[in-house]
Design a protein around this motif. Structure first.
Motif, PDB file in Angstrom:
ATOM      1  N   VAL A  11      -7.452  -5.784   8.550  1.00 16.52           N
ATOM      2  CA  VAL A  11      -5.654  -5.526   8.013  1.00 16.52           C
ATOM      3  C   VAL A  11      -4.965  -7.139   7.971  1.00 16.52           C
ATOM      4  CG1 VAL A  11      -3.749  -4.778   8.340  1.00 16.52           C
ATOM      5  CG2 VAL A  11      -4.878  -3.378   8.853  1.00 16.52           C
ATOM      6  N   PRO A  25      -2.571   1.443   8.421  1.00 16.13           N
ATOM      7  CA  PRO A  25      -2.812   1.657   6.726  1.00 16.13           C
ATOM      8  C   PRO A  25      -2.031   3.407   6.612  1.00 16.13           C
ATOM      9  CG  PRO A  25      -4.217   0.783   7.828  1.00 16.13           C
ATOM     10  CD  PRO A  25      -3.357   0.821   9.370  1.00 16.13           C
ATOM     11  N   GLU A  42      -7.060   6.844   6.295  1.00 18.30           N
ATOM     12  CA  GLU A  42      -7.248   6.471   7.331  1.00 18.30           C
ATOM     13  C   GLU A  42      -8.646   6.264   7.886  1.00 18.30           C
ATOM     14  OE1 GLU A  42      -4.254   5.929  12.196  1.00 18.30           O
ATOM     15  OE2 GLU A  42      -4.908   7.714  10.675  1.00 18.30           O
ATOM     16  N   GLN A  75      -1.171  -0.365  -1.078  1.00 20.54           N
ATOM     17  CA  GLN A  75      -2.353   1.264  -0.987  1.00 20.54           C
ATOM     18  C   GLN A  75      -2.651   1.830  -2.572  1.00 20.54           C
ATOM     19  OE1 GLN A  75       1.283   3.284   1.061  1.00 20.54           O
ATOM     20  NE2 GLN A  75       0.977   5.402  -0.394  1.00 20.54           N
ATOM     21  N   ASN A  93      -1.055  -2.468   5.388  1.00 23.02           N
ATOM     22  CA  ASN A  93      -0.194  -1.139   5.806  1.00 23.02           C
ATOM     23  C   ASN A  93       0.411  -0.241   4.939  1.00 23.02           C
ATOM     24  OD1 ASN A  93      -1.483  -1.601   8.500  1.00 23.02           O
ATOM     25  ND2 ASN A  93       0.261  -3.044   8.438  1.00 23.02           N
TER      26      ASN A  93
END
Length: 333
Positions: free
Chosen positions: A118, A105, A110, A80, A98
């Protein structure tokens, strides 16, 4: 001390040592590209890629020389933090993973990734899905599994380890900015962040310069974050302080504390996060106990619950905005 972010993979300790020694600063050594796609004097080389496009040669966070597209079009991010950085630079990946501790996520991103495929969980890509994304650049975060990296490099040689265990988010972000030929944008994003943090911290009234405790609640108890951990760094950039017990260098968090040591998490303000449902349950259970109720921050109603997938990670520019906003909302109310 344990990592604030992700545990090291046992099979890759040697790789982790290399990462720690070299760091994401290596990303900034060569290939410092400009936003307009022209060759920069800091670049070791620029050449035609297999598909006819221009490439640049840069170093990743392990010091490995990697040829990357001068203007990547199909980026896959495996953490992330990589995703946060790419979005902050105004680009959109074609594949993401994710969030930390999540099966989706990260919530704070989002609305920006709704239509992006994904390709697996954090640092656990599903290779068939990565192949289907047809990446010309893979940002592999702090990936330390050499077998996985080998598979990724078979999909595209332009696979970069973007962060080392000891790197702060600004260093990693600048490295990603370099990899994307967007150093000017990266530097502006950081300058804008620093200006916003300073301004927000100066507008906290009576809470200006307050001590903030930053804690993640685990199933077996609380851990406080060291000074150089991401959320702590944001608080310090705002001119806030850490409690004396937490005024320790490092970008990790403590082992889980027992109730007998719970006073270590006290402060003028207490920011609490969790990453798992077990952690949430443990926090809820302790909130009825005298040891928790006796904390000064709790007595003053200064205990605030925040998003662990933002506050307990290595962070990025967009996550930093969330932390600033959370602090301002709490301390200015």
């Amino acid at each position: 001390m344990t990592s604030t972010h992700r545990p090291l993979l046992p099979a890759s300790r040697r790789a982790a040592q290399v990462l720690a020694a070299v760091g994401a600063a290596a990303l900034l050594v060569t290939g410092c590209g400009s936003d307009n796609g022209s060759d920069d004097k800091g670049s070791e080389s620029a050449s035609q890629g297999a598909g006819g496009g221009q490439t640049r040669e840069i170093k990743d966070a392990t010091g490995k020389l990697v040829k990357v597209p001068a203007q990547p079009k199909r980026i896959v991010t495996l953490t992330q933090e990589d995703l946060d950085a790419v979005l902050a630079l105004g680009l959109k990946p074609v594949g993401i993973t994710n969030g930390q501790g999540l099966s989706k996520p990260p919530a704070y991103l989002e609305d920006k990734v709704k239509d992006i495929k994904v390709v697996g969980n954090l640092l656990q890509p599903v290779m068939d899905k990565v192949i289907a994304a047809k990446p010309d650049l893979i940002l592999a975060g702090d990936m330390q599994d050499e077998q996985v990296l080998k598979q990724l490099r078979e999909i595209t040689p332009a696979t970069l380890v973007t962060m080392a265990p000891a790197d702060d988010w600004k260093l990693s972000f600048r490295g990603i900015g370099n990899a994307l030929n967007s150093m000017d944008k990266a530097n502006k994003v950081i300058a804008d962040y620093e200006a916003k943090a300073k301004k927000a911290g100066g507008e906290l009234g009576d809470n200006k310069g307050a001590e903030v405790s930053i804690v993640r609640w685990n199933p077996d108890g609380p851990s406080w974050m060291e000074k150089k951990q991401f959320a702590s760094g944001v608080a310090l950039d705002m001119g806030l302080k850490r409690p004396k017990a937490q005024d320790k260098d490092g970008n990790a968090h403590t082992p889980a504390l027992s109730l007998e040591k719970i006073n270590e998490i006290d402060g003028d303000w207490l920011f609490l996060s969790t990453l798992t449902s077990d952690g949430e349950k443990a926090l809820k259970d302790v909130q009825s106990k005298p040891a928790y109720k006796d904390l000064n921050a709790v007595k003053k109603d200064h205990a605030v619950t925040v998003n662990g997938s933002v506050w307990s990670t290595r962070g990025g520019p967009l996550a930093s905005q969330v932390v600033i906003d959370d602090i301002v909302k709490a301390l200015k109310k």
